[in-house]
Enzyme design. Structure first.
Site, mmCIF file in Angstrom:
data_model
loop_
_atom_site.group_PDB
_atom_site.id
_atom_site.type_symbol
_atom_site.label_atom_id
_atom_site.label_comp_id
_atom_site.label_asym_id
_atom_site.label_seq_id
_atom_site.Cartn_x
_atom_site.Cartn_y
_atom_site.Cartn_z
ATOM 1 N N LYS A 71 0.806 -1.232 0.000
ATOM 2 C CA LYS A 71 0.000 0.000 0.000
ATOM 3 C C LYS A 71 0.836 1.278 0.000
ATOM 4 O O LYS A 71 0.384 2.311 -0.491
ATOM 5 C CB LYS A 71 -0.952 0.016 1.205
ATOM 6 C CG LYS A 71 -2.124 -0.939 1.080
ATOM 7 C CD LYS A 71 -3.064 -0.775 2.270
ATOM 8 C CE LYS A 71 -4.261 -1.698 2.156
ATOM 9 N NZ LYS A 71 -5.253 -1.457 3.205
ATOM 10 N N ASP A 107 -10.190 3.120 2.063
ATOM 11 C CA ASP A 107 -10.320 2.441 3.364
ATOM 12 C C ASP A 107 -11.020 3.332 4.391
ATOM 13 O O ASP A 107 -11.937 2.894 5.095
ATOM 14 C CB ASP A 107 -8.939 2.054 3.914
ATOM 15 C CG ASP A 107 -8.411 0.771 3.297
ATOM 16 O OD1 ASP A 107 -9.210 -0.061 2.837
ATOM 17 O OD2 ASP A 107 -7.171 0.600 3.286
HETATM 18 P P1 NAP Z 1 -0.394 -2.948 10.126
HETATM 19 O O1 NAP Z 1 -0.112 -1.702 9.358
HETATM 20 O O2 NAP Z 1 0.568 -4.077 10.081
HETATM 21 O O3 NAP Z 1 -0.585 -2.482 11.680
HETATM 22 C C1 NAP Z 1 -0.793 -3.460 12.682
HETATM 23 C C2 NAP Z 1 -1.101 -2.752 14.005
HETATM 24 O O4 NAP Z 1 -1.431 -3.759 14.967
HETATM 25 C C3 NAP Z 1 0.092 -1.984 14.587
HETATM 26 O O5 NAP Z 1 -0.376 -0.880 15.302
HETATM 27 C C4 NAP Z 1 0.716 -3.024 15.540
HETATM 28 O O6 NAP Z 1 1.459 -2.461 16.589
HETATM 29 C C5 NAP Z 1 -0.535 -3.678 16.086
HETATM 30 N N1 NAP Z 1 -0.288 -5.030 16.585
HETATM 31 C C6 NAP Z 1 -0.015 -6.127 15.854
HETATM 32 N N2 NAP Z 1 0.139 -7.184 16.675
HETATM 33 C C7 NAP Z 1 -0.045 -6.744 17.931
HETATM 34 C C8 NAP Z 1 -0.015 -7.343 19.229
HETATM 35 N N3 NAP Z 1 0.234 -8.646 19.367
HETATM 36 N N4 NAP Z 1 -0.260 -6.579 20.318
HETATM 37 C C9 NAP Z 1 -0.517 -5.254 20.185
HETATM 38 N N5 NAP Z 1 -0.557 -4.616 18.989
HETATM 39 C C10 NAP Z 1 -0.320 -5.350 17.895
HETATM 40 O O7 NAP Z 1 -1.795 -3.569 9.721
HETATM 41 P P2 NAP Z 1 -3.124 -2.797 9.217
HETATM 42 O O8 NAP Z 1 -3.168 -2.780 7.750
HETATM 43 O O9 NAP Z 1 -3.206 -1.529 9.969
HETATM 44 O O10 NAP Z 1 -4.272 -3.823 9.684
HETATM 45 C C11 NAP Z 1 -4.566 -3.986 11.057
HETATM 46 C C12 NAP Z 1 -5.854 -4.769 11.265
HETATM 47 O O11 NAP Z 1 -6.950 -4.122 10.637
HETATM 48 C C13 NAP Z 1 -5.846 -6.198 10.728
HETATM 49 O O12 NAP Z 1 -6.495 -7.014 11.654
HETATM 50 C C14 NAP Z 1 -6.647 -6.104 9.451
HETATM 51 O O13 NAP Z 1 -7.305 -7.315 9.145
HETATM 52 C C15 NAP Z 1 -7.650 -5.039 9.830
HETATM 53 N N6 NAP Z 1 -8.148 -4.326 8.631
HETATM 54 C C16 NAP Z 1 -9.469 -4.475 8.315
HETATM 55 C C17 NAP Z 1 -9.980 -3.840 7.201
HETATM 56 C C18 NAP Z 1 -11.421 -4.003 6.846
HETATM 57 O O14 NAP Z 1 -11.799 -3.775 5.685
HETATM 58 N N7 NAP Z 1 -12.273 -4.357 7.792
HETATM 59 C C19 NAP Z 1 -9.146 -3.043 6.395
HETATM 60 C C20 NAP Z 1 -7.796 -2.895 6.757
HETATM 61 C C21 NAP Z 1 -7.303 -3.558 7.884
HETATM 62 P P3 NAP Z 1 3.039 -2.127 16.417
HETATM 63 O O15 NAP Z 1 3.112 -0.794 15.715
HETATM 64 O O16 NAP Z 1 3.547 -2.080 17.804
HETATM 65 O O17 NAP Z 1 3.641 -3.235 15.600
#
Ligand code: NAP
Length: 283
Positions: A71, A107
């Site tokens: 992205k 998004d």
């Molecule tokens: P990302 O950029 O990789 O960010 C992940 C986030 O989760 C970071 O803030 C990370 O913290 C935190 N995290 C991961 N593992 C963790 C843990 N064990 N304990 C505490 N914090 C943790 O991913 P993203 O694209 O933002 O996506 C995040 C979530 O949103 C996913 O579950 C995804 O499926 C969901 N999502 C849903 C949609 C939808 O259409 N519904 C769209 C996009 C995303 P750190 O910074 O400390 O690593």
């Protein structure tokens, strides 16, 4: 679905993509609207991204979605990036028009559309706490700030990222990075809690990113995770009388907005939602 020499092509690039439900949702949308369009999913390794984008352009794809991990990196391969995507810092949708590749981000708008349609929540003047500071938090935070949230607190495992996102959002609203130790107090004072981390997602549905005792009946709890549909966080929130909102609607509406940008037609949102319910029910 009839495929022939004039079929218009769209799709998704990411790594991995095998789990994606977008092909079922988007192909059904094209079919329902009687459009001779098709949507593919391509697993593209990071080192192949530039060549993949050039290939899709050369082959005349009308547009495509972009997912993890491309992205951010995809932006350098485009001719133009719209303001919302620039401010979010990520592109999830590319539009190929008049030989130019235009990047946008649906998004955040998809999230807000889903939140408003499903809960009627008016973000203007409200206090929001966002859990997480990754790509999804950036899109949601930007959109809620632009929509008039009075205050946004960001809580993240890596505190520096929470501070950086709060610094960025301060252009539009009051925003603060909050340490995980202070999350409970912020949540007790909030109107909306948005959970954007992967904690609680399949195959670890037992995870809950906050102390359930901080959830209260005046809170709307919104979890971006859609697999499972009712995360542990949402279950705990319901038990305490809070209203809940799941991530399925965001998936639906970000796709519907991409459909509309590519085709210039209104997306068959209801039917797309039924398809998602069906395919997620099977997974
Ligand atoms: P990302 O950029 O990789 O960010 C992940 C986030 O989760 C970071 O803030 C990370 O913290 C935190 N995290 C991961 N593992 C963790 C843990 N064990 N304990 C505490 N914090 C943790 O991913 P993203 O694209 O933002 O996506 C995040 C979530 O949103 C996913 O579950 C995804 O499926 C969901 N999502 C849903 C949609 C939808 O259409 N519904 C769209 C996009 C995303 P750190 O910074 O400390 O690593």
């Amino acid at each position: 679905m009839k495929l022939d020499a004039v079929t218009e092509k769209t799709g998704l690039i990411g790594h991995p993509v095998a789990h994606s439900k977008s092909p079922e949702m988007m192909n059904e949308a094209f079919r329902r609207e009687g459009l001779p369009w098709v949507y593919f999913a391509f697993d593209v390794a990071s080192e192949e991204l530039g060549r993949a984008v050039a290939g899709l352009k050369s082959l005349g794809f009308r547009g495509w979605n972009v997912t993890i991990p491309h992205k951010v990196a995809v932006m350098e391969h485009l001719d133009e990036v719209e303001e919302s995507a620039r401010e979010i810092g990520a592109v999830n949708t590319v539009i190929h028009r008049n030989g130019r590749l235009i990047g946008t981000n649906t998004d955040g708008a998809g999230y807000l559309e889903s939140l408003v349609r499903e809960t009627g929540f008016d973000v203007k003047g409200r206090r929001v706490v966002i859990l997480g500071a990754g790509g999804a938090a950036r899109a949601v935070g930007y959109t809620l700030a632009r929509a008039g949230a009075e205050q946004i607190g960001i809580v993240n495992r890596t505190e520096k990222k929470a501070q950086d996102l709060a610094d960025h959002l301060r252009r539009w609203t009051r925003a603060d990075g909050i340490s995980p130790g202070e999350a409970d107090t912020a949540i007790r004072e909030a109107d909306l809690l948005v959970q954007t981390t992967s904690v609680g997602m399949h195959p670890h549905p037992e995870g809950c990113p906050v102390d359930p005792a901080s959830l209260h009946k005046d809170l709307l709890v919104s979890d971006l995770i859609y697999h499972p549909r009712q995360t542990r966080l949402l279950q705990e929130a319901k038990t305490r009388g809070a209203r809940v909102h799941s991530g399925l609607g965001m998936l639906l509406h970000q796709g519907a907005l991409a459909f509309e940008r590519w085709t210039g037609r209104q997306a068959p949102v209801e039917r797309m939602g039924e398809v998602l319910e069906q395919v997620l029910g099977e997974s």
